[in-house]
Design a protein around this motif. Structure first.
Motif, PDB file in Angstrom:
ATOM      1  N   GLY A  93       2.497  14.444 -12.396  1.00  0.00           N
ATOM      2  CA  GLY A  93       1.426  15.422 -12.415  1.00  0.00           C
ATOM      3  C   GLY A  93       1.938  16.843 -12.395  1.00  0.00           C
ATOM      4  N   THR A  94       1.015  17.765 -12.173  1.00  0.00           N
ATOM      5  CA  THR A  94       1.333  19.182 -12.089  1.00  0.00           C
ATOM      6  C   THR A  94       0.613  19.769 -10.896  1.00  0.00           C
ATOM      7  OG1 THR A  94       1.518  19.313 -14.486  1.00  0.00           O
ATOM      8  CG2 THR A  94       1.255  21.389 -13.312  1.00  0.00           C
ATOM      9  N   ARG A  95       1.339  20.524 -10.117  1.00  0.00           N
ATOM     10  CA  ARG A  95       0.739  21.221  -8.982  1.00  0.00           C
ATOM     11  C   ARG A  95       0.677  22.691  -9.344  1.00  0.00           C
ATOM     12  NH1 ARG A  95       2.968  20.951  -2.806  1.00  0.00           N
ATOM     13  NH2 ARG A  95       1.094  21.707  -1.810  1.00  0.00           N
ATOM     14  N   HIS A 103      -8.913  10.830  -1.362  1.00  0.00           N
ATOM     15  CA  HIS A 103      -9.794  11.505  -0.412  1.00  0.00           C
ATOM     16  C   HIS A 103      -9.003  12.626   0.256  1.00  0.00           C
ATOM     17  CE1 HIS A 103     -13.078  12.099   2.348  1.00  0.00           C
ATOM     18  NE2 HIS A 103     -12.241  12.023   3.362  1.00  0.00           N
ATOM     19  N   ASP A 104      -9.455  13.860   0.071  1.00  0.00           N
ATOM     20  CA  ASP A 104      -8.839  15.039   0.696  1.00  0.00           C
ATOM     21  C   ASP A 104      -7.345  15.151   0.418  1.00  0.00           C
ATOM     22  OD1 ASP A 104     -11.273  15.818   1.731  1.00  0.00           O
ATOM     23  OD2 ASP A 104     -10.937  14.876   3.685  1.00  0.00           O
ATOM     24  N   GLY A 105      -6.932  14.902  -0.810  1.00  0.00           N
ATOM     25  CA  GLY A 105      -5.537  15.056  -1.184  1.00  0.00           C
ATOM     26  C   GLY A 105      -4.633  13.915  -0.753  1.00  0.00           C
ATOM     27  N   VAL A 106      -5.204  12.834  -0.232  1.00  0.00           N
ATOM     28  CA  VAL A 106      -4.436  11.643   0.111  1.00  0.00           C
ATOM     29  C   VAL A 106      -4.867  10.538  -0.844  1.00  0.00           C
ATOM     30  CG1 VAL A 106      -3.884   9.916   1.870  1.00  0.00           C
ATOM     31  CG2 VAL A 106      -4.253  12.303   2.535  1.00  0.00           C
ATOM     32  N   PHE A 107      -3.915  10.056  -1.617  1.00  0.00           N
ATOM     33  CA  PHE A 107      -4.178   8.980  -2.567  1.00  0.00           C
ATOM     34  C   PHE A 107      -3.717   7.680  -1.927  1.00  0.00           C
ATOM     35  CE2 PHE A 107      -3.785  12.809  -4.950  1.00  0.00           C
ATOM     36  CZ  PHE A 107      -4.657  12.684  -6.016  1.00  0.00           C
ATOM     37  N   GLU A 108      -4.583   6.672  -1.930  1.00  0.00           N
ATOM     38  CA  GLU A 108      -4.225   5.350  -1.427  1.00  0.00           C
ATOM     39  C   GLU A 108      -4.139   4.412  -2.617  1.00  0.00           C
ATOM     40  OE1 GLU A 108      -5.903   1.709   1.327  1.00  0.00           O
ATOM     41  OE2 GLU A 108      -6.956   3.618   1.331  1.00  0.00           O
ATOM     42  N   ARG A 117       0.858  -1.190   0.000  1.00  0.00           N
ATOM     43  CA  ARG A 117       0.000   0.000   0.000  1.00  0.00           C
ATOM     44  C   ARG A 117       0.889   1.232   0.000  1.00  0.00           C
ATOM     45  NH1 ARG A 117      -5.456  -0.833   0.877  1.00  0.00           N
ATOM     46  NH2 ARG A 117      -5.956  -2.873   1.715  1.00  0.00           N
ATOM     47  N   VAL A 118       0.548   2.148  -0.893  1.00  0.00           N
ATOM     48  CA  VAL A 118       1.285   3.405  -0.995  1.00  0.00           C
ATOM     49  C   VAL A 118       0.301   4.533  -0.717  1.00  0.00           C
ATOM     50  CG1 VAL A 118       2.660   4.898  -2.495  1.00  0.00           C
ATOM     51  CG2 VAL A 118       2.830   2.411  -2.734  1.00  0.00           C
ATOM     52  N   TYR A 119       0.641   5.394   0.214  1.00  0.00           N
ATOM     53  CA  TYR A 119      -0.165   6.569   0.527  1.00  0.00           C
ATOM     54  C   TYR A 119       0.584   7.785   0.002  1.00  0.00           C
ATOM     55  CZ  TYR A 119      -2.703   3.363   3.484  1.00  0.00           C
ATOM     56  OH  TYR A 119      -3.443   2.298   3.933  1.00  0.00           O
ATOM     57  N   VAL A 120      -0.039   8.507  -0.897  1.00  0.00           N
ATOM     58  CA  VAL A 120       0.560   9.680  -1.518  1.00  0.00           C
ATOM     59  C   VAL A 120      -0.079  10.906  -0.876  1.00  0.00           C
ATOM     60  CG1 VAL A 120       0.953  10.883  -3.685  1.00  0.00           C
ATOM     61  CG2 VAL A 120       0.848   8.378  -3.661  1.00  0.00           C
ATOM     62  N   LEU A 121       0.724  11.716  -0.206  1.00  0.00           N
ATOM     63  CA  LEU A 121       0.232  12.887   0.514  1.00  0.00           C
ATOM     64  C   LEU A 121       0.422  14.105  -0.378  1.00  0.00           C
ATOM     65  CD1 LEU A 121       1.994  11.871   3.811  1.00  0.00           C
ATOM     66  CD2 LEU A 121      -0.340  11.352   3.125  1.00  0.00           C
ATOM     67  N   ALA A 122      -0.665  14.498  -1.050  1.00  0.00           N
ATOM     68  CA  ALA A 122      -0.575  15.542  -2.074  1.00  0.00           C
ATOM     69  C   ALA A 122      -1.710  16.546  -1.898  1.00  0.00           C
ATOM     70  CB  ALA A 122      -0.613  14.913  -3.460  1.00  0.00           C
ATOM     71  N   ALA A 123      -1.634  17.337  -0.860  1.00  0.00           N
ATOM     72  CA  ALA A 123      -2.657  18.346  -0.608  1.00  0.00           C
ATOM     73  C   ALA A 123      -2.788  19.270  -1.806  1.00  0.00           C
ATOM     74  CB  ALA A 123      -2.311  19.150   0.634  1.00  0.00           C
ATOM     75  N   GLY A 124      -4.004  19.553  -2.190  1.00  0.00           N
ATOM     76  CA  GLY A 124      -4.253  20.450  -3.310  1.00  0.00           C
ATOM     77  C   GLY A 124      -4.407  19.743  -4.642  1.00  0.00           C
ATOM     78  N   LEU A 125      -4.120  18.443  -4.705  1.00  0.00           N
ATOM     79  CA  LEU A 125      -4.298  17.696  -5.955  1.00  0.00           C
ATOM     80  C   LEU A 125      -5.607  16.917  -5.908  1.00  0.00           C
ATOM     81  CD1 LEU A 125      -0.819  16.138  -6.787  1.00  0.00           C
ATOM     82  CD2 LEU A 125      -1.789  18.274  -7.571  1.00  0.00           C
TER      83      LEU A 125
END
Length: 153
Positions: free
Chosen positions: A82-84, A129-134, A56-64
């Motif tokens: 991606g692009t921020r 969910h809320d900028g956290v990708f699981e 499992r990989v959790y990607v912490l990307a607030a604003g995406l």
């Protein structure tokens, strides 16, 4: 009681103190802010965990959002691309104004994570969910550990 706790006064003017901080940041480029940090420019931050059944990989990307991140796997490497976008009011016209500190990264990014052998890419799933990708990457059935029953002789 603690109102007088602060950094020691260097005796320098605010401009000299700002220059000292800028100089330190300049030569620390690419380094980590502290031992728990990732190197600067590592975006998005990730947490990776493994069980007997999956990675499992959790990607912490607030604003995406869901459409802002491209997730792919090639040769056992998970690729996040991606692009921020800049914050509203902090676009190109803001770059003409000097800033004292800028820590939020804007622009294109690519992050790669090596995966263990035996990932079943066909059954991989991702949720946001809320900028956290699981990202759920199950292991191939034949590679999962199997319990062997011991029988009396």
């Amino acid at each position: 009681m603690f109102g007088d706790l602060r950094r020691f006064d260097t005796g320098l003017s605010p401009e000299a103190d700002w220059f000292r901080q800028w100089f330190q940041d300049l030569f620390n480029e690419g380094g980590a802010a502290d031992i728990r940090s990732v190197p600067r420019g590592s975006f998005p931050m990730i947490n990776v965990g493994r069980t007997d059944d999956a990675v499992r990989v959790y990607v912490l990307a607030a604003g995406l959002g869901m459409n802002d991140l491209d997730i792919s796997v090639q040769d056992n490497v998970l690729i996040l691309r991606g692009t921020r976008n800049a914050l509203p009011g902090h676009g190109e016209e803001d770059s003409r104004r000097p800033s004292f500190r800028r820590e939020r990264f804007d622009g294109e990014f690519v992050r790669s994570i090596a995966l263990p052998e035996g990932i079943d890419v066909e059954r991989a799933e991702a949720r946001c969910h809320d900028g956290v990708f699981e990202i759920h990457l199950p292991k191939q059935e034949e590679l999962k550990p199997r319990r062997i029953e011991i029988q009396a002789a």
